[in-house]
Enzyme design. Structure first.
Site, PDB file in Angstrom:
ATOM      1  N   TYR A 199       0.852  -1.190   0.000  1.00 49.31           N
ATOM      2  CA  TYR A 199       0.000   0.000   0.000  1.00 49.31           C
ATOM      3  C   TYR A 199       0.884   1.235   0.000  1.00 49.31           C
ATOM      4  CZ  TYR A 199      -4.980  -0.901   0.436  1.00 49.31           C
ATOM      5  OH  TYR A 199      -6.282  -1.190   0.172  1.00 49.31           O
ATOM      6  N   GLU A 257      -0.495   4.900  -0.375  1.00 52.57           N
ATOM      7  CA  GLU A 257      -1.267   6.134  -0.553  1.00 52.57           C
ATOM      8  C   GLU A 257      -0.369   7.359  -0.416  1.00 52.57           C
ATOM      9  OE1 GLU A 257      -2.475   3.657   1.380  1.00 52.57           O
ATOM     10  OE2 GLU A 257      -4.668   3.665   1.389  1.00 52.57           O
ATOM     11  N   ASP A 301      -7.147  13.726 -24.841  1.00 57.36           N
ATOM     12  CA  ASP A 301      -7.073  12.331 -24.394  1.00 57.36           C
ATOM     13  C   ASP A 301      -6.385  11.569 -25.511  1.00 57.36           C
ATOM     14  OD1 ASP A 301      -7.503   9.667 -23.928  1.00 57.36           O
ATOM     15  OD2 ASP A 301      -9.602   9.873 -23.348  1.00 57.36           O
ATOM     16  N   THR A 328      -4.232   6.280 -21.516  1.00 55.85           N
ATOM     17  CA  THR A 328      -4.053   4.971 -20.904  1.00 55.85           C
ATOM     18  C   THR A 328      -2.623   4.564 -21.222  1.00 55.85           C
ATOM     19  OG1 THR A 328      -4.992   4.020 -22.900  1.00 55.85           O
ATOM     20  CG2 THR A 328      -6.427   4.127 -20.976  1.00 55.85           C
ATOM     21  N   LYS A 369      -2.324   0.752 -24.433  1.00 60.13           N
ATOM     22  CA  LYS A 369      -2.735   0.615 -25.840  1.00 60.13           C
ATOM     23  C   LYS A 369      -1.477   0.628 -26.713  1.00 60.13           C
ATOM     24  CE  LYS A 369      -7.442   2.391 -25.261  1.00 60.13           C
ATOM     25  NZ  LYS A 369      -7.617   3.094 -23.994  1.00 60.13           N
ATOM     26  N   ARG A 429      -1.898  -2.224 -17.962  1.00 64.93           N
ATOM     27  CA  ARG A 429      -3.173  -1.507 -17.926  1.00 64.93           C
ATOM     28  C   ARG A 429      -3.080  -0.406 -16.871  1.00 64.93           C
ATOM     29  NH1 ARG A 429      -5.925  -4.523 -21.224  1.00 64.93           N
ATOM     30  NH2 ARG A 429      -7.638  -3.056 -21.292  1.00 64.93           N
TER      31      ARG A 429
HETATM   32  N1  DSN Z   1     -11.953   0.493 -24.523  1.00 66.37           N
HETATM   33  C1  DSN Z   1     -11.055   1.417 -25.151  1.00 66.37           C
HETATM   34  C2  DSN Z   1     -10.959   1.227 -26.606  1.00 66.37           C
HETATM   35  O1  DSN Z   1     -11.081   0.100 -27.036  1.00 66.37           O
HETATM   36  O2  DSN Z   1     -10.772   2.179 -27.340  1.00 66.37           O
HETATM   37  C3  DSN Z   1     -11.366   2.811 -24.843  1.00 66.37           C
HETATM   38  O3  DSN Z   1     -11.581   2.960 -23.502  1.00 66.37           O
END
Ligand code: DSN
Length: 415
Positions: free
Chosen positions: A51, A53, A196, A222, A225, A231
């Site tokens: 943990y 925080e 974003d 994110t 990707k 993730r």
């Molecule tokens: N789920 C993601 C995507 O596939 O683009 C976006 O959050």
């Protein structure tokens, strides 16, 4: 996985089946990828026990000398890679990252101007089904018939609605945004500019696409990707917003950060600084272009001016093949090509059975596939969708897909 095998046979079975599925099929969901062995090791490391925080040097629990090291490494590497003034690596994923920004910088009822979901935007950019849409006033802008954005119209809308945040970014839009125009429009009305870049973060890190970070006030992403990390989510911002954003992430919205993910992120960000990663990012774009070419050659209808400037294409499956997105997704699943059904601009059908599919190249590129393989994939997609009820043909294509996949194993670090 010897220990899992010994401890839990049911989970072991599902895991080995997933390894086989990932190996024997082609992953073409644009938001997915394969992480390196080092990133996987970090995810399964002892940092999951801790943990922590707070933030480096300002924690609420003891025993933080090592968590501070990895979180600081992740922050510093992200700053270097994207030229960010301030970075928060604790958001658990993209949706919490966006919510954190809204809660940091807006009051309930404030207006945000974001891209319409069916025109390429994202659920968290103001879709009515989200919690943020119940708290804030989202107004959505759309693309033109030719797939580009009408910046004059956008400016008119901004002048009319006076948003507190002008939000750019997308999850199925295939064209390059004009960052300078967007940030200039935001400035004119005193709005905060936010981007974003979840889908394209890896392509930006690999210098294959322009970097929005120095231009926008706030950039969220994110990390799993095209960036090819674990993730998770990340927020980059100008110094003046740093304190508010950090407070919104913790303690505003989250508790203890997932330190094993942050460790894995630090590693992924180091990998993203390497020349090989730049080659990967460039190849992702080349592969998407080849996919665009191959599909167009076979008469497929592609959205947004039938053009891609990034890693994905959005295909209208009703027009050429008379199949809904759901039917197309299922047909391609049957040959071992994984895609996702997706709404098209102003789709008359719903999201569970829309009019198209979204297809992207980052994961296949990580596996080492190049233009030659993309040409084949376009032929297979067209062949399967044309012969969706011909079981013999589907079985034949599936065999070809599997044979090719076995030449590109997923567990090799050859990035
Ligand atoms: N789920 C993601 C995507 O596939 O683009 C976006 O959050």
């Amino acid at each position: 996985m010897k220990n899992i095998q010994k401890t839990d046979k049911q989970v072991y079975k599902a895991l080995t089946a997933e390894i086989k599925r990932q190996n024997e099929g082609i992953e073409m969901i644009p938001s997915e990828n394969y992480v390196s062995k080092a990133v996987l090791e970090a995810l399964g490391s002892v940092f999951t026990n801790k943990y922590s925080e707070g933030y480096p040097k300002r924690r609420y629990y003891g025993g933080q000398e090592n968590t501070d090291t990895v979180e600081t490494l992740a922050i510093e590497r992200a700053k270097t890679l994207f030229g960010a003034q301030h970075v928060n690596v604790q958001p658990l994923s993209g949706a919490p990252a966006n919510l954190a920004v809204y809660s940091a910088l807006l009051n309930p009822g404030d207006t945000v101007l974001g891209m319409d979901l069916s025109h390429g935007g994202h659920l968290t950019h103001g879709h009515p089904v989200t919690l943020s849409a119940k708290i804030y006033n989202f107004v959505r802008y759309k693309t033109k018939e030719n797939g580009t954005i009408d910046y004059e119209k956008l400016e008119e809308l901004v002048q009319k609605t006076k948003p507190k945040i002008l939000l750019a970014g997308f999850s199925s839009y295939t064209r390059q945004l004009n960052y300078r125009k967007i940030t200039k429009i935001a400035k004119k009305v005193g709005a905060i500019s936010m981007m974003d870049m979840a889908h394209i973060a890896g392509l930006v890190a690999g210098k294959a696409l322009p970097n929005p970070v120095p231009l926008f006030d706030v950039v969220t992403t994110t990390t799993h990707k095209s960036l090819r990390g674990p993730r998770g989510g990340m927020i980059m911002c100008k110094k003046e917003f740093a304190q508010k954003i950090d407070k919104a992430v913790f303690p505003g919205l989250q508790g203890g950060p997932h330190m094993n993910n942050i460790t894995a992120l630090a590693i992924a960000l180091k990998e993203a600084q390497e020349k090989q990663f730049q080659n990967y990012a460039t190849q992702v774009l080349k592969n998407a272009k080849e996919l665009e070419r191959g599909l167009k050659k076979r008469g497929a209808t592609l959205c947004f001016g039938a053009k891609t400037d990034n890693h994905m294409v959005l295909i209208n499956t009703m027009e050429k093949w008379g199949l809904t997105g759901k039917q197309a997704e299922e047909t391609l699943d049957a040959i071992g090509i994984t895609v996702n059904k997706n709404v098209l601009p102003d789709d008359v059908r719903g999201p569970l059975d829309p009019s198209g599919i979204r297809v992207g190249t980052p994961a296949a590129t990580t596996r080492g596939m190049k233009e030659k393989e993309m040409t084949k994939i376009a032929v297979w997609i067209d062949g399967a969708l044309t012969n969706s009820i011909n079981k013999k043909e589907i079985a034949r294509i599936k065999k070809e897909v599997r044979t090719m996949c076995l030449r590109f194993p997923i567990n090799k670090d050859k990035k």
